[in-house]
Every structure is written in C-alpha cells, then in structure tokens.
Design a protein around this motif. Structure first.
Motif, short mmCIF file in Angstrom:
data_model
loop_
_atom_site.label_atom_id
_atom_site.label_comp_id
_atom_site.label_asym_id
_atom_site.label_seq_id
_atom_site.Cartn_x
_atom_site.Cartn_y
_atom_site.Cartn_z
N SER A 193 0.73 -1.23 -0.06
CA SER A 193 -0.03 0.11 -0.15
C SER A 193 0.90 1.30 -0.16
O SER A 193 2.11 1.13 0.20
CB SER A 193 -0.96 0.01 1.19
N LEU A 194 0.26 2.38 -0.54
CA LEU A 194 1.11 3.58 -0.55
C LEU A 194 1.67 3.87 1.00
O LEU A 194 0.84 3.72 2.01
CB LEU A 194 0.35 4.79 -0.82
N GLY A 195 3.05 4.30 1.14
CA GLY A 195 3.54 4.67 2.21
C GLY A 195 3.00 5.84 2.59
O GLY A 195 2.28 6.76 1.71
N PRO A 196 3.34 6.63 3.84
CA PRO A 196 2.73 7.78 4.26
C PRO A 196 3.23 8.93 3.38
O PRO A 196 2.16 9.87 3.42
CB PRO A 196 3.33 8.18 5.77
N VAL A 197 4.26 9.19 2.80
CA VAL A 197 4.55 10.41 1.99
C VAL A 197 3.59 10.40 0.59
O VAL A 197 3.36 11.07 0.29
CB VAL A 197 6.02 10.37 1.75
N GLN A 198 3.70 9.00 -0.02
CA GLN A 198 3.01 8.84 -1.10
C GLN A 198 1.30 9.23 -0.88
O GLN A 198 0.85 9.69 -1.64
CB GLN A 198 3.01 7.27 -1.63
N VAL B 131 4.08 21.13 0.45
CA VAL B 131 4.33 21.79 1.74
C VAL B 131 3.34 21.12 2.48
O VAL B 131 3.49 20.42 3.38
CB VAL B 131 4.56 23.27 2.04
N LYS B 132 1.99 21.10 2.25
CA LYS B 132 0.97 20.53 2.70
C LYS B 132 1.05 18.90 2.76
O LYS B 132 0.81 18.39 3.95
CB LYS B 132 -0.40 20.73 1.94
N SER B 133 1.76 18.23 1.69
CA SER B 133 2.00 16.99 1.65
C SER B 133 3.17 16.63 2.88
O SER B 133 2.87 15.45 3.40
CB SER B 133 2.49 16.82 0.20
N VAL B 134 4.13 17.44 3.09
CA VAL B 134 4.99 17.31 4.16
C VAL B 134 4.43 17.16 5.34
O VAL B 134 4.56 16.30 5.94
CB VAL B 134 6.26 18.34 4.07
N LEU C 70 0.60 11.38 9.39
CA LEU C 70 0.40 10.01 8.99
C LEU C 70 1.51 9.05 9.62
O LEU C 70 1.03 7.88 10.10
CB LEU C 70 0.46 9.76 7.33
N ARG C 71 2.71 9.48 9.68
CA ARG C 71 3.71 8.84 10.16
C ARG C 71 3.47 8.63 11.63
O ARG C 71 3.65 7.77 12.29
CB ARG C 71 5.14 9.41 10.00
N ASP C 72 3.03 9.80 12.23
CA ASP C 72 2.75 9.78 13.64
C ASP C 72 1.66 8.84 14.15
O ASP C 72 1.68 8.07 14.80
CB ASP C 72 2.61 11.15 14.18
N ALA C 73 0.52 8.97 13.03
CA ALA C 73 -0.37 7.91 13.57
C ALA C 73 -0.16 6.28 13.36
O ALA C 73 -0.37 5.56 14.19
CB ALA C 73 -1.57 8.20 12.51
N GLU C 74 0.70 6.00 12.27
CA GLU C 74 1.31 4.85 12.27
C GLU C 74 2.26 4.52 13.50
O GLU C 74 2.06 3.18 13.98
CB GLU C 74 2.11 4.52 10.99
N THR C 75 3.10 5.42 14.06
CA THR C 75 3.79 5.00 15.40
C THR C 75 3.12 4.66 16.34
O THR C 75 3.20 3.90 17.04
CB THR C 75 4.70 6.06 15.46
N THR C 76 1.92 5.48 16.58
CA THR C 76 0.99 5.61 17.55
C THR C 76 0.27 4.03 17.50
O THR C 76 0.14 3.37 18.55
CB THR C 76 -0.03 6.40 17.59
#
Length: 167
Positions: free
Chosen positions: A88-93, A148-151, A157-163
């Motif tokens: 599946s798409l990674g968080p940046v994608q 910039v919004k994507s960053v 999204l990365r924070d949500a994955e980590t949580t």
C-alpha cells in the motif's frame, strides 16, 4: 572496442541485484536501465533539480551525480521502495495523493525521497521547516503550497502509524 564492465551488487529497495556496468555509469542510469526502476527521473543531469534524488543509506543523494560503482555496499531506496510492506502507499505517497502534491509528476519521486529522509530527521516539522526540507528540489508546475501541505500531512500519517504500532 567495448568498454570494460564492472560487476557490482546494488542493494535497492531491500533486494540485492548483480549488474554489470561501465565504470562511469551513473546510478540514475543503472537504476533505470539495468534494473528497470523508472521512478527515478533524470532532469538536469547536473544535480540541480532534485528529480533523481534517491536515498543512499537513508540520506538523500542526487543519483545523476553518483557512479553506480560507488553505491556498492550501500542501501539504496527509490520511490518504488517507499511503499508499505503490504504494497500500500507509504505515508509520504499517501500524503501527496491526499494533498494534491503532484502535478505532472516528473519531480515527485525526488520530492518523496527527500521528504522521507527529512521526516526521519524532523518527524514534526513546522511549515517553515517543511519548506526548508524541500528547498533543494525544483518543481516547474506548482507554487509548492500543496507539496508543503504534503510534508505536513505525511508527518501526521507517520505519527499515526507510530502510535498504532505501540502496544
């Protein structure tokens, strides 16, 4: 007279590849032509635009400025390697998709790899820090606002994955 070939092992997106390349074959060309990973784009061929950016041992590198023979024993990540383990798409994608961070798409792979490395160093950037993160990559289609919004969205999204991954 044919040019001497060097047999090298490139570790790309977690897979080892044995390739034979001329000594001056650029990493970008080896990725595209020997391995068929065409997500790495070549724009200026001078290291200025950032379209060819890949991660080499986790650090963003301009693959148009690096010889393939110099990448032996390095871990290389291209835009194709930014997906999740389940493809599946990674968080940046995912963030680029959600925030309309892509226009024509030519510069997008370089931005995505650059942002991936940037978020490793700074997982919660401010808007100004996000702009600094992408300052070395050029886009001719946008005013950078959606990038910039994507960053910032990728950081969420990365924070949500980590949580979710924590017990």
């Amino acid at each position: 007279m044919s040019e001497e070939l060097h047999h090298v092992r490139l570790h790309v997106n977690g897979v080892a590849h044995d390739v034979a390349v001329p000594p001056r074959r650029l990493l970008s060309d080896a990725l595209r032509h020997e391995l068929g990973l065409t997500g790495t784009h070549v724009g200026c061929e001078h290291g200025v635009c950032g379209a060819c950016t890949v991660l080499v041992d986790g650090r963003p590198m301009r693959s148009c400025l690096m010889f393939a023979v110099s990448a032996v024993d390095c871990e290389i990540t291209t835009v194709e390697g930014l997906t999740n383990a389940d493809d599946s798409l990674g968080p940046v994608q995912q963030a680029f998709l959600e925030c309309h961070g892509l226009q024509c798409g030519f510069c997008t792979p370089g931005f995505m790899t650059t942002i991936t490395a940037g978020l490793e160093e700074n997982p919660s950037p401010t808007e100004d820090e996000a702009r600094d993160m992408i300052a070395g990559n050029l886009c001719r289609c946008t005013g950078y606002q959606n990038i910039v919004k994507s960053v910032l969205r990728a950081a969420e999204l990365r924070d949500a994955e980590t949580t979710r991954a924590q017990p």
